[in-house]
Motif scaffolding. Structure first.
Motif: not given
Length: 240
Positions: A52, A54, A61, A63
Motif C-alpha cells: 500500500k 499509506t 488508497t 495497492l
C-alpha cells in the motif's frame, strides 16, 4: 570478505526504495544494495516494500497492483520524509538498474506475500537480462515457491532464502528443498554462533536482517556471517 547491503537504499537519509535513497547508498560507497519489487497493474516492476501507499501518502488508497506505472510515477512518496523530497515517486526497476553500477551487488526481493504476483519471476529475469544484470545479483523471497520458479526459468541466478520467524533446522530445510540456494537471510534477532556454524556446515552464505546497531553488527561478524542488511551507513558503508 564481509558484504553489507544497504537496506532499501540509505533509508535514513532519503525515502526508502527511491532513486535518492539508492544514490545516497552509492555515495556512501556501499558495495551491495537491497531492494523490493512488485508488479503494477500493467505488469511493470515497481520498487516498493509495502503493498500500500499509506505509510508514505495517506491520501492514496488501494495497492501497488491497482495502479499503472504511469499512475504510480505521479504519486508523491517523498513529502512525508521531508520537504526536500517532495514529488519523489517510486521507481521502476529499470531506473535503479540504470543508476546502479554493475560492481554493486544487488539483492532483489520478490514481495510475493500477501499478494501473489503471477508471472513476476519471468518479468524480473527478462528485465535483468535486458540490462545485462543477471550476474552479481541475488534474487530473494519469503515466498520459496517464487524462488523455485526463478530457478526453473534460469538455474544460474543466485537465490537467497528469507526467514522471518524461528524454525527448526532452517539450514536442513534449505539443503533439502531442491533449490540451489546460495545464501540464507534470517531475522537477526535469533542468529547466534550455532546458527551461523550450521549454515556454514551446509555450505550456505548467511546475511541476517536488519542490523542497525554497530555492536550487534560486530558480534555477528565475529560469529562468521558473510554480511548483513542494514539501514545504518556505518554498517553498510563498511563492506570490505
Amino acid at each position: 570478505m564481509v558484504l553489507n547491503f544497504a537496506h532499501r537504499g540509505s533509508l535514513t537519509e532519503a525515502p526508502e526504495n527511491t532513486l535518492p535513497a539508492f544514490q545516497k547508498a552509492i555515495d556512501h560507497g556501499a558495495k551491495a544494495i537491497e531492494l523490493d519489487v512488485q508488479l503494477s497493474k500493467d505488469n511493470r516492476l515497481v520498487v516498493s516494500h509495502d503493498h500500500k501507499f499509506t505509510r508514505f501518502n495517506k491520501d492514496v488508497t488501494g495497492l501497488i497492483k491497482d495502479y499503472t506505472l504511469a499512475e504510480i510515477k505521479q504519486i508523491d512518496v517523498g513529502s512525508t520524509f521531508g520537504e526536500a523530497y517532495s514529488g519523489t515517486s517510486l521507481p521502476a526497476l529499470e531506473e535503479v538498474l540504470t543508476i546502479c553500477p554493475k560492481n554493486i551487488r544487488l539483492n532483489i526481493e520478490i514481495k510475493n506475500i500477501p499478494v501473489i504476483y503471477e508471472g513476476i519471476e519471468q518479468i524480473l529475469l527478462d528485465t535483468l537480462t535486458a540490462y545485462n544484470r543477471t550476474q552479481n545479483v541475488i534474487i530473494s523471497s519469503f515466498d520459496h515457491v517464487a524462488l523455485q520458479t526463478v530457478q526453473t526459468i534460469n538455474p544460474s541466478v543466485d537465490l537467497g532464502m528469507l526467514f522471518y520467524y524461528r524454525m527448526l533446522y532452517p539450514w536442513d530445510y534449505a539443503a533439502t528443498s531442491g533449490l540451489n540456494i546460495r545464501s540464507l537471510h534470517p531475522n537477526q534477532v535469533y542468529v547466534d554462533q550455532t546458527f551461523v556454524q550450521e549454515c556454514k556446515r551446509r555450505g550456505f552464505e548467511i546475511y541476517p536482517f536488519t542490523v542497525n546497531h554497530f555492536e550487534r553488527y560486530k558480534e555477528l561478524v565475529s560469529f562468521g556471517v558473510d554480511g548483513v542488511f542494514s539501514n545504518e551507513p556505518r554498517v553498510f558503508g563498511s563492506s570490505s
